[in-house]
Enzyme design. Structure first.
Site, PDB file in Angstrom:
ATOM      1  CG  ASP A  50      -2.200   0.884   0.978  1.00  0.00           C
ATOM      2  OD1 ASP A  50      -2.335   1.800  -0.058  1.00  0.00           O
ATOM      3  OD2 ASP A  50      -3.251   0.582   1.698  1.00  0.00           O
TER       4      ASP A  50
HETATM    5  C1  NOJ Z   1      -3.994   4.000   0.156  1.00  0.00           C
HETATM    6  C2  NOJ Z   1      -5.165   3.095   0.235  1.00  0.00           C
HETATM    7  O1  NOJ Z   1      -5.056   2.265   1.463  1.00  0.00           O
HETATM    8  C3  NOJ Z   1      -5.217   2.150  -0.908  1.00  0.00           C
HETATM    9  O2  NOJ Z   1      -6.293   1.449  -0.843  1.00  0.00           O
HETATM   10  C4  NOJ Z   1      -5.027   2.840  -2.066  1.00  0.00           C
HETATM   11  O3  NOJ Z   1      -5.302   1.855  -3.116  1.00  0.00           O
HETATM   12  C5  NOJ Z   1      -3.847   3.631  -2.236  1.00  0.00           C
HETATM   13  N1  NOJ Z   1      -3.735   4.354  -1.359  1.00  0.00           N
HETATM   14  C6  NOJ Z   1      -3.331   4.019  -3.488  1.00  0.00           C
HETATM   15  O4  NOJ Z   1      -4.233   5.202  -3.837  1.00  0.00           O
END
Ligand code: NOJ
Length: 759
Positions: free
Chosen positions: A285
């Site tokens: 993430d």
């Molecule tokens: C953080 C989020 O937790 C995740 O769900 C997302 O896909 C990413 N950022 C990218 O934007």
């Protein structure tokens, strides 16, 4: 026929003549035999730095330098960009200015639509319609791919049993069976016949795993999940996605049992690759690798990068920790280059499968036509109608008549495009939803006078992090005096109307990432406003717009009709009006239990029994300050008609372990209008190596029935449904035991039969 052709020796790019056919718009998945030799050839020419480049996903936010990063040693992917022109400009850097000319994958969160916004995922789950979900995500993929994206960070597959957790909106709710069905459907929709197929996106199963089990529903907080619960509840949607061929996984942010998911070998290696045979790649993430330092797991970037890669992580999202450290880690001998090669391979393979080497650019002239496809808006309306849940309808308060005279539409989310769409709208797309006020106006036409007042503003106590990227969210706070004036205006507007539609709930970014709450109450002065309006003695209908179950215990006693509209998307206002005025009969069902109070969380139907089971003479309520019984149970949802269940039969009341029994039931539309019923099958294993949940969903089917019509619905109960992971035995088992079987319209279904599984 496999034939290797060296097309450009200088560039070192190998093309396989036999692969060109599928790269050009074919639905036939390229075989490993077509893809792997090409990947091997490419890998053989890459320097270590170029390999690490492929493991890097670079952000395109201000202050980040995707072009510079790509120029240095290439990049696996770019995220947080949503502009075909810029895609082409960056891709040009990749394929014209780098030694090996390896194109990049453009990635974004296309969660519930791209230009056409579908209902939020929790709402889509409430439709209990996997085929509809597949169709919606296929349309989202079509739009996004036309706009130049290759990869979406969806579906989000986290089971959520605590509505305080803001990200409950992004998933399919509390149940692993429903979650798994919705997971597979979304993967099929996004990806089409194979990851990388034309007109589709590569999907990403996230957030692996158990992110939804955050302590106290606090986003990012640690999750402590014993293996049995993990395997029986939190993992099944992910396993279903893997089985459906999802191309990528994303690791979760939080610590799972004290090991960050970003560097969790048990999850990433043992389960995902070892047990499930996953062949794609895993991305962290955002900033997850660098976060390992903040999480108190790694001392510095070197250690963070090394331990993440060792554990099975392949791509670093946005933190550039791999970029800064992996070359040195390999050169110093701390990390084998073979592991780097292993991580690079599936990334290159994804690009080859997608045909990116042949067609790296987006055709800017074709974008608009796809985004404006009327079929997509139509499907968004259909999906929204199917996702709505009629929670209460005392005295048939709904549907409303179109010629009612005057209707007041009251509430802060009644006329907000952004709040109708909900969170996770692809960056840069201005909200373009039909609001509920607009939908009602369009529906009644000249038949009724429609007035509106929003009442006092609602806002978060702590601003959303998304305010940085969505400037429209930054609204100046209302003064207490202005709020009071708005309150009085709303009451006065309601007083002047014959019927009042209260549209209450949460703004878009009151759920989603970084949007946990300690209370489930209607935020702001909405409860007070609702009570003041109900006190007027008018006919009041409540429409809820929110990304989570809200604490509506008072409304559930005092407002005759309550419609859960969730955040219904681009066509939400039309769909709500379709349901309110009876052009559509609601048939959605709750994918999550509605507790009476936040203090009852986590509350879910599939709890194990206790020594004082509910319904037994020894039962005592668990709290002395009010019953813990849910306000609305999992699976609940009313209709403008009624359904009756009869003739529940288990064709083979005794089956041996490994064999399958067939369950049939007759469902009749016993009312006066056509409607949909979601027929739900629950089972309980009475005894076994472990205590088993009092009920578990093991089958469902949404059926449409004309008035008076009866359909026989059949389910299978076999090893797939009856197997579970036993804590006592430390393995997956299917056991000889007696089973209760219930079929009905929610998780309290009373139509009962028995099944005996014998040795
Ligand atoms: C953080 C989020 O937790 C995740 O769900 C997302 O896909 C990413 N950022 C990218 O934007």
């Amino acid at each position: 026929m496999l034939r290797m052709t060296k097309v450009s020796a200088a560039a070192g790019v190998w093309l396989l003549a036999g692969t060109v056919a599928w790269a050009r718009q074919t639905a036939t998945p390229p075989t490993d035999l077509q893809v792997e030799p090409r990947v091997t050839a490419l890998l053989g020419q890459m320097t270590l730095a170029e390999k690490v480049g492929q493991l890097t996903q670079v952000g395109a936010f201000p202050g980040m330098d995707p072009a510079g990063t790509i120029r240095k040693a290439g990049a696996g992917s770019v995220l947080w960009l949503n502009d075909p022109k810029q895609f082409n400009a960056l891709q040009r850097v990749a394929v014209e200015e780098t030694r090996l000319k390896i194109p990049v994958l453009f990635a974004l969160d296309v969660v519930h639509g791209y230009r056409t916004i579908f209902p939020v995922p929790l709402a889509m789950a409430a439709s209990w319609d996997p085929a509809g979900y597949e169709k919606a995500q296929a349309m989202a993929a079509r739009e996004a791919r036309a706009a130049g994206l290759h990869w979406t960070f969806a579906p989000m597959l986290d089971i959520a049993r605590d509505a305080r957790w803001g990200r409950i909106v992004e998933g399919a709710g509390e149940d692993p069976y429903l979650g798994a069905a919705m997971a597979a459907a979304q993967v099929r929709g996004f990806q089409g016949p194979y990851p990388g197929s034309p007109g589709h996106l590569i999907a990403c199963a996230k957030h692996f795993a158990a992110y939804g089990a955050a302590d106290g529903g606090r986003d990012y907080d640690p999750a402590y999940v014993p293996e049995g619960l993990l395997r029986n509840v939190y993992l099944p949607p992910f396993q279903a996605a893997a089985k459906a061929g999802v191309g990528t996984f994303m690791s979760a942010y939080m610590d799972l049992n004290d090991v960050p998911a970003t560097a969790n070998r048990f999850l990433l290696r043992d389960v995902l690759r070892g047990e499930w045979g996953f062949k794609g790649f895993v991305v962290s993430d955002a900033f997850g690798v660098a976060n390992l330092i903040a999480q108190g797991f790694a001392a510095d970037g070197k250690e963070a990068a090394r331990r993440a890669v060792e554990a099975g992580l392949d791509m670093d999202m946005a933190s550039n920790t791999f970029g800064q450290n992996l070359v040195a880690e390999v050169e110093s001998g701390r990390l084998p280059v073979a592991r780097i090669d292993e991580a690079v391979r599936p990334i290159l393979a994804a690009k080859v499968r997608m045909g990116l080497f042949e067609n790296p650019f987006v055709d800017e002239s074709k974008v608009a036509a796809v985004l404006e496809a009327p079929a997509h808006r139509e499907e968004a309306r259909r999906a929204a109608r199917r996702s709505m849940v009629l929670l209460r309808n005392q005295g048939q308060a709904l549907p409303l008549r179109k010629d009612v005279g005057s209707i007041a539409v009251i509430g802060p989310v009644a006329d907000s495009k952004a709040d109708t769409e909900g969170p996770w709208i692809a960056f840069g797309q201005p909200p373009a939803a039909v609001t509920i006020l607009e939908g009602i106006r369009a529906k009644v036409g000249a038949g009724a006078k429609v007035t509106h007042a929003s009442g006092p503003q609602i806002r978060r106590d702590v601003p959303s992090m998304f305010e940085e990227f969505v400037p429209a969210l930054k609204q100046p706070p209302q003064t207490p005096e202005a709020a009071e004036t708005a309150f009085q205006q709303a009451v006065a507007t309601a007083r002047d109307a014959e019927v009042v539609v209260m549209v209450l709930g949460e703004t878009a970014y009151m759920s989603g990432e970084g949007a946990s709450r300690s209370s489930l109450d209607l935020p702001g002065r909405q409860q007070e406003l609702l009570e003041a309006v109900v006190a007027l003695g008018k006919k009041v209908v409540l429409v809820l717009v929110a990304g989570r179950p809200l604490g509506i215990t008072w409304a559930a006693e005092h407002v005759p009709a309550i419609l859960e509209a969730w955040q219904p998307g681009s066509e939400g206002g039309h769909a709500v009006a379709d349901v309110l005025f009876g052009d559509v009969n609601p048939g959605g069902k709750l994918p999550v239990t509605f507790p009476k109070k936040a203090g009852h969380a986590p509350l879910y139907y599939a709890r194990t029994l206790t020594h004082q089971p509910e319904g037994s003479p020894r039962y005592r309520p668990r709290y002395w300050d009010g019953s813990e019984a849910p306000l609305y149970p999992f699976g609940h949802g009313l209709s403008y008609t009624t359904f009756t269940y009869s003739n529940l039969e288990v064709a083979e009341p005794k089956v041996a372990v490994g064999k399958t029994a067939t369950v049939t039931v007759d469902v009749k539309n016993s009312g006066a209008v056509a409607g949909d019923e979601v027929v739900q099958l629950y089972v309980h294993q009475r005894t076994g190596s472990d205590s088993r949940p009092r009920r578990e969903l093991e089958g469902f089917e949404r059926v449409s029935l004309a008035p008076g019509e009866t359909k026989t619905v059949a389910f299978k109960l076999g090893p797939d449904e009856l197997r579970y992971w036993s804590t006592a035995q430390g393995r997956s088992v299917q056991e000889p035991a007696g089973f209760d079987v219930w079929v009905g319209g929610d998780s309290t279904a009373s139509t009962h039969a028995e099944l005996e599984v014998t040795r």
